[in-house]
Design a protein around this motif. Structure first.
Motif, PDB file in Angstrom:
ATOM      1  N   PRO A  86      45.428  19.115  93.366  1.00 35.55           N
ATOM      2  CA  PRO A  86      45.268  18.433  92.071  1.00 35.55           C
ATOM      3  C   PRO A  86      45.346  19.387  90.886  1.00 35.55           C
ATOM      4  O   PRO A  86      45.582  18.940  89.763  1.00 35.55           O
ATOM      5  CB  PRO A  86      43.876  17.804  92.181  1.00 35.55           C
ATOM      6  CG  PRO A  86      43.586  17.719  93.635  1.00 35.55           C
ATOM      7  CD  PRO A  86      44.272  18.898  94.247  1.00 35.55           C
ATOM      8  N   ALA A  87      45.167  20.683  91.127  1.00 40.04           N
ATOM      9  CA  ALA A  87      45.216  21.657  90.027  1.00 40.04           C
ATOM     10  C   ALA A  87      46.565  21.665  89.323  1.00 40.04           C
ATOM     11  O   ALA A  87      46.673  22.148  88.192  1.00 40.04           O
ATOM     12  CB  ALA A  87      44.893  23.054  90.552  1.00 40.04           C
ATOM     13  N   VAL A  88      47.604  21.096  89.962  1.00 38.74           N
ATOM     14  CA  VAL A  88      48.917  21.066  89.314  1.00 38.74           C
ATOM     15  C   VAL A  88      48.880  20.204  88.057  1.00 38.74           C
ATOM     16  O   VAL A  88      49.702  20.382  87.141  1.00 38.74           O
ATOM     17  CB  VAL A  88      49.978  20.542  90.310  1.00 38.74           C
ATOM     18  CG1 VAL A  88      49.779  19.049  90.581  1.00 38.74           C
ATOM     19  CG2 VAL A  88      51.395  20.799  89.805  1.00 38.74           C
ATOM     20  N   LEU A  89      47.916  19.274  87.972  1.00 38.97           N
ATOM     21  CA  LEU A  89      47.790  18.408  86.794  1.00 38.97           C
ATOM     22  C   LEU A  89      47.151  19.118  85.605  1.00 38.97           C
ATOM     23  O   LEU A  89      47.161  18.588  84.491  1.00 38.97           O
ATOM     24  CB  LEU A  89      46.954  17.178  87.146  1.00 38.97           C
ATOM     25  CG  LEU A  89      47.516  16.254  88.226  1.00 38.97           C
ATOM     26  CD1 LEU A  89      46.479  15.214  88.623  1.00 38.97           C
ATOM     27  CD2 LEU A  89      48.781  15.573  87.739  1.00 38.97           C
ATOM     28  N   GLU A  90      46.568  20.296  85.827  1.00 42.51           N
ATOM     29  CA  GLU A  90      45.840  20.984  84.769  1.00 42.51           C
ATOM     30  C   GLU A  90      46.756  21.737  83.818  1.00 42.51           C
ATOM     31  O   GLU A  90      46.329  22.121  82.721  1.00 42.51           O
ATOM     32  CB  GLU A  90      44.833  21.957  85.399  1.00 42.51           C
ATOM     33  CG  GLU A  90      43.810  21.265  86.297  1.00 42.51           C
ATOM     34  CD  GLU A  90      42.940  22.243  87.064  1.00 42.51           C
ATOM     35  OE1 GLU A  90      43.126  23.471  86.853  1.00 42.51           O
ATOM     36  OE2 GLU A  90      42.102  21.809  87.875  1.00 42.51           O
ATOM     37  N   ALA A  91      47.997  21.947  84.211  1.00 46.76           N
ATOM     38  CA  ALA A  91      48.919  22.730  83.384  1.00 46.76           C
ATOM     39  C   ALA A  91      49.143  22.056  82.035  1.00 46.76           C
ATOM     40  O   ALA A  91      49.417  20.860  81.960  1.00 46.76           O
ATOM     41  CB  ALA A  91      50.250  22.914  84.108  1.00 46.76           C
ATOM     42  N   GLY A  92      48.993  22.821  80.974  1.00 47.41           N
ATOM     43  CA  GLY A  92      49.286  22.329  79.649  1.00 47.41           C
ATOM     44  C   GLY A  92      48.205  21.477  79.025  1.00 47.41           C
ATOM     45  O   GLY A  92      48.411  20.920  77.939  1.00 47.41           O
TER      46      GLY A  92
END
Length: 316
Positions: free
Chosen positions: A257-263
């Protein structure tokens, strides 16, 4: 060979991806692309004596795709991904919805001729609704999680002419839950197999606005404004280990889920001008601010205009 393969994939697609959108052959962009391909072909032939390819090997579309065909392609693509297509009906319970309601309490610390200050506590309630991960075209009315925000405003008059104003606010965004399709932010159309309900901890934020103004008279003042805003990165996690295993089972591999934290974490600064008028019954203000720098996620280079008017009406 690599260059020729890349061009062929861009025009015709490949087994893994669909073809990209292309300009028509007679458009400015189409002619420019053809000229680039022809130039590459001549350079390879003249420099390395390699018979490569010509612009004719990579034909661009002659006419735009009909609207009915474009609609059919988008409809089929979104339907296959479990997304509401163009022309889909918004559920009735989402057509009219409130935002995140605020409850505030304010206390005035000082109120003198040369200085004044006040503090406020704001609680933002989870009464709005988030955007749906299954509808590519809806808009959220709020975050649907609780925020607690503190505010401080103050003003100081120096030498009867220089009027200094400052406003500071900081917010603590409490954790909540939301449904998201797990994938990079640059891939808006993700398959339904990536859908999961996640624990979401929005980033806390702080904002500082400073406005030194010059009083030209007792009623009118003008000057410059400076603003700074920073928000920490959001955090996402699975609600339970089983949720992670479910996603692995649907997608065939682990997805963090950490991929959603970008930006999600941003910083920006603004600069502008402002003018105020304060009469016995009418008060007003006008400001123009421009975003001059930003970092982190996408920060729009926006110009913001604000107009505020307040009229006092005596009933008795």
């Amino acid at each position: 060979q690599t260059l020729a393969s890349a061009l062929a994939s861009a025009v015709n697609g490949n087994p893994d991806t669909t073809a990209m959108f292309l300009p028509t052959a007679g458009s400015d962009a189409g002619r420019s692309l053809s000229a680039i391909v022809s130039g590459l072909s001549r350079a390879l032939a003249d420099t390395f004596n390699i018979a490569a390819f010509s612009s004719g090997s990579f034909p661009l579309p002659e006419v735009p795709v009909p609207g009915s065909a474009a609609g059919g392609i988008l409809d089929a693509r979104l339907s296959a991904m479990g997304l509401t297509p163009f022309g889909g009906s918004t559920p009735r319970h989402l057509r009219y919805f409130t935002g995140d309601a605020e409850v505030a309490a304010k206390y005035r610390l000082f109120n003198a001729d040369a200085y004044a200050a006040a503090v406020a506590l704001v609680v933002r309630l989870p009464t709005g609704h988030q955007d749906s991960p299954n509808d590519a075209f809806d808009l959220s009315t709020g975050d649907h999680q609780t925020d607690v925000e503190g505010r401080f405003t103050g003003e100081l008059t120096v030498w009867r002419r220089l009027w200094l104003n400052v406003a500071v606010r900081g917010g603590r965004q409490l954790p909540g839950e939301r449904e998201r399709r797990i994938g990079p932010v640059d891939q808006p159309f993700l398959p339904t197999t990536t859908l999961a309900r996640l624990r979401w901890d929005p980033g806390d934020y702080v904002s500082v606005d400073v406005a030194p103004l010059y009083r030209f008279s007792r009623l009118f003042a003008a000057g410059v404004t400076f603003g700074y805003f920073a928000q920490q990165q959001d955090r996402y996690a699975f609600l339970s280990p089983q949720d992670s295993l479910d996603v692995v089972g649907r997608t065939g591999g682990p997805i963090a889920p950490a991929v959603l934290e970008a930006g999600t974490g941003i910083r920006l600064t603004r600069l502008g001008v402002a003018a105020t008028f304060s009469g016995p019954r009418l008060e007003g203000g006008f400001s123009v601010e421009r975003t001059i720098s930003g970092a982190g996620g996408p920060v729009p280079v926006a110009t913001v205009f604000r107009i505020a008017l307040r009229q006092t009406i005596l009933l008795f």
